[in-house]
Design a protein around this motif. Structure first.
Motif: not given
Length: 292
Positions: A137-145, A200-213
């Protein structure tokens, strides 16, 4: 690239500090400058670090104690995590947030996918799920691992406990009816650096969201204990017999998911990174623990 990571002594934070490269400066921020339980300290501390990416690694991780301290668990894992993500958003940078398999109830027959319904069965898992929601909710540019069964040369963890017990026991009873993917914090740090470089090198990255790691290879706790002690014995360290027991034979205040297996296929597909097999990752951690 400047990577600010919350927490100084956690397993992932320590692994990131160690893994920093010439082109990556890792800045660990912890108490008292940053205290997730104290509103107002987070934004100032993160702003001072001038990060390109924020790694939200600090958390309340006392699973059993959380049952008696739900307010503190939610203050740190939910409100505090949200404040970290908000600070990153104010600076216009992404946040990589670490979460847990405990957001699931463990009843699925097979590894959990990111699209599976969450249903935490304890305060810790509920507080981490609330943290995921606050971060998103706070940051649309997030990776949740989401990760699981973390062990490393640092902090308190299962591998350390097994080696300590084996130093003065011939037999160790270990739960055999809970399954998951043991995950080395050294591998988590490597994956985070890999993903951060991509962001960092790809300002157009759009695959934000939840990932399992999670680690490559599934086992139960007793099987993991045998891996650790077999490696230790082969390296001249302590070893012991492992006796399988049921979770009911080792009662804890908080319930644990019976199935904590996570599929990391999505992370591998998007970022081109997979963890080494369990035996390789475990050998590196055990070797380092014995060298101490």
């Amino acid at each position: 690239m400047r990577l600010a990571v919350t927490g100084r002594e956690g397993q992932v934070a320590a692994s990131l500090l160690e893994a920093g490269r010439e082109d990556v400066k890792v800045i660990a921020i912890g108490r008292p400058q940053l205290d997730l339980a104290r509103r107002g300290t987070v934004i100032e501390a993160i702003t001072a670090a001038k990060p390109d990416i924020v790694v939200s690694a600090a958390a309340y991780t006392a699973v059993d104690q959380a049952e008696d301290e739900p307010e503190l668990a939610f203050a740190v894992n939910a409100a505090g995590a949200g404040e970290v993500a908000q600070a990153a958003a104010r600076l216009g940078v992404p946040v990589i947030h670490l979460s847990t398999d405990y957001v699931f109830d463990g009843t699925k027959d097979g590894p959990y996918l990111e699209t599976d319904a969450t249903a935490p069965i304890g305060v810790y898992g509920a507080s981490k799920l609330a943290g995921e929601q606050a971060v998103a909710s706070a940051n649309s540019r997030h990776l949740i691992l989401r990760t699981a069964w973390v062990y490393s040369p640092f902090g308190k963890n299962f591998a350390k406990t097994m080696l300590r017990l084996a130093s003065d026991r011939d037999e160790i009873p270990v739960v055999a009816d809970q399954w998951g993917n043991p995950t080395s914090a050294l591998d988590i740090a490597d994956a985070i650096l890999h993903a951060a470089a991509r962001l960092h090198r790809n300002e157009d990255f759009a695959a934000w969201g939840i990932y399992h790691l999670a680690g490559t290879g599934e086992t139960n706790w007793s099987g993991f204990a045998r891996h650790i002690l077999d490696i230790s014995g082969g390296l001249g360290g302590p070893s012991a017999r492992v006796r399988d027991i049921a979770a009911t034979d080792y009662p804890t205040k908080a319930r644990r998911p019976v199935n904590s297996r996570l599929s990391s296929a999505k992370f591998a597909s998007v970022f081109g990174w997979s963890a080494p097999v369990l035996q390789k990752s475990a050998r590196e951690v055990v070797r380092r623990l014995l060298s101490r």
